[in-house]
Design an enzyme around this catalytic site. Structure first.
Site, PDB file in Angstrom:
ATOM      1  N   VAL A  64       0.804  -1.232   0.000  1.00  0.00           N
ATOM      2  CA  VAL A  64       0.000   0.000   0.000  1.00  0.00           C
ATOM      3  C   VAL A  64       0.837   1.282   0.000  1.00  0.00           C
ATOM      4  CG1 VAL A  64      -2.064  -1.035   1.035  1.00  0.00           C
ATOM      5  CG2 VAL A  64      -0.292  -0.048   2.527  1.00  0.00           C
ATOM      6  N   ASN A  90      -7.197  -1.760   5.934  1.00  0.00           N
ATOM      7  CA  ASN A  90      -6.874  -2.550   7.124  1.00  0.00           C
ATOM      8  C   ASN A  90      -5.366  -2.788   7.292  1.00  0.00           C
ATOM      9  OD1 ASN A  90      -7.383  -4.887   9.190  1.00  0.00           O
ATOM     10  ND2 ASN A  90      -6.205  -5.821   7.524  1.00  0.00           N
ATOM     11  N   SER A 142      -7.319   2.374  15.788  1.00  0.00           N
ATOM     12  CA  SER A 142      -7.046   1.644  17.036  1.00  0.00           C
ATOM     13  C   SER A 142      -7.413   2.557  18.204  1.00  0.00           C
ATOM     14  CB  SER A 142      -5.565   1.287  17.139  1.00  0.00           C
ATOM     15  OG  SER A 142      -5.286   0.786  18.439  1.00  0.00           O
ATOM     16  N   TYR A 155       2.977   4.203  16.155  1.00  0.00           N
ATOM     17  CA  TYR A 155       1.683   3.547  15.886  1.00  0.00           C
ATOM     18  C   TYR A 155       0.506   4.425  16.327  1.00  0.00           C
ATOM     19  CZ  TYR A 155      -1.756  -0.297  15.885  1.00  0.00           C
ATOM     20  OH  TYR A 155      -2.846  -1.101  15.655  1.00  0.00           O
ATOM     21  N   ALA A 157       0.434   7.644  16.716  1.00  0.00           N
ATOM     22  CA  ALA A 157       0.352   8.827  15.837  1.00  0.00           C
ATOM     23  C   ALA A 157      -0.286   8.442  14.502  1.00  0.00           C
ATOM     24  CB  ALA A 157       1.745   9.417  15.624  1.00  0.00           C
ATOM     25  N   LYS A 159      -2.438   6.054  13.923  1.00  0.00           N
ATOM     26  CA  LYS A 159      -3.865   5.742  14.069  1.00  0.00           C
ATOM     27  C   LYS A 159      -4.687   6.993  14.386  1.00  0.00           C
ATOM     28  CE  LYS A 159      -3.538   1.338  13.178  1.00  0.00           C
ATOM     29  NZ  LYS A 159      -4.103   0.777  11.959  1.00  0.00           N
ATOM     30  N   ILE A 188      -7.153  -7.192  20.370  1.00  0.00           N
ATOM     31  CA  ILE A 188      -7.761  -8.264  19.573  1.00  0.00           C
ATOM     32  C   ILE A 188      -6.738  -9.396  19.389  1.00  0.00           C
ATOM     33  CG2 ILE A 188      -8.955  -8.812  17.400  1.00  0.00           C
ATOM     34  CD1 ILE A 188     -10.314  -6.547  19.060  1.00  0.00           C
TER      35      ILE A 188
END
Ligand code: NAD
Length: 247
Positions: A64, A90, A142, A155, A157, A159, A188
């Site tokens: 991506v 995702n 998240s 991570y 930042a 999200k 999860i």
């Protein structure tokens, strides 16, 4: 009930974990699937089970963060299926360490895949959805993007940025009947969380009022709702699926 009957859905990071559960849930609700993952060879399992549900499924190798590849693959998907109704951004990674130890490379890798990747795919897909004057985009954020989390500067930042991107895209695209929402999972059970140390897992579980980790299928149910016409007046929102971890 088949709320997504004959809708065409693109899911990034669909090879395992939450993305795989999302693909299967969308297929079980009637969607045909364009599955994308940087690990294209891992997509076989996701594709086989979705096909067994009677849906058309095509798999595409896609990183991506590769802007040229994103443009090319989205064009190929539109050529293959004729339209695109649902996008689920995702694909995501973690590179956890304390801020003072975090390398520039750790920062860039996480921001690139989790945030820039979603921007690139959204941009390419939105052009098609604008022509169709319909579409639904769901971004997998998240809860730590809302709360912050020690060891996850990059991570969290990424999200938080993804949730802001969700709101802006909803404002820009709403006039073309394209809805953009986010789901913010809590803790999860997937390969991403399996690799955490046991004390870290135990500390996270203590914060969950339901007293257990969530399952990928429970995130997938929320994604399917936001992708469907049942959520036809829900736009620019983030739905936390976290067992009450964040109120
Ligand atoms: P996972 O590591 O099991 O799966 C991630 C998938 O994304 C893999 O198939 C991987 O190959 C793919 N991917 C990675 N980089 C890519 C790239 N550059 N291009 C295309 N695909 C790529 O992780 P997961 O736990 O299933 O997480 C899925 C999403 O949910 C992520 O965005 C993650 O941040 C988010 N999330 C997970 C949790 C959790 O507790 N597991 C919590 C909150 C949010």
């Amino acid at each position: 009930m088949m709320p997504l009957k004959d809708k065409i859905a693109l899911v990034t990071g669909a090879a395992r974990g939450i993305g795989q559960a999302i693909a299967w849930q969308l297929a079980s609700q009637g969607a045909d699937l364009a599955l994308c993952d940087v690990q294209a060879e891992w997509l076989e399992d996701t594709a086989a089970q979705a096909k067994a549900l009677g849906r058309r499924v095509e798999s595409y190798a896609l990183d991506v963060v590769n802007a040229a590849a994103v443009t090319e693959i989205v064009a190929r998907i539109v050529a293959d299926f004729g339209r695109l109704d649902v996008l689920v951004n995702n694909a995501g990674i973690t590179r956890d360490t304390l801020l003072v130890r975090m390398t520039e490379e750790d920062w860039d890798a996480v921001l690139d895949i989790n945030l820039k990747g979603a921007f690139l795919v959204t941009k390419a897909v939105a052009k098609q959805m604008m022509k169709q004057r319909s579409g639904a985009i769901v971004n997998i954020a998240s809860v730590v993007g809302l709360t912050g989390n020690a060891g996850q500067a990059n991570y969290t930042a990424s999200k938080a940025g993804l949730m802001a991107l969700t709101k802006t895209a909803a404002k820009e695209l709403g006039g073309r009947n394209i809805r953009v929402n986010a789901v913010a999972p809590g803790f999860i059970r997937t390969a991403m969380t399996d690799k955490l140390a046991e004390p870290v897992k135990a500390a996270m579980l203590k914060l969950v009022p339901l007293g257990r980790p969530g399952e990928p299928e429970e995130v997938a149910q929320a994604v399917a709702f936001l992708a469907s016409d049942a959520a036809s007046y829900v736009n620019g929102q983030t739905l936390a699926v976290c067992g009450g971890m964040v109120g």
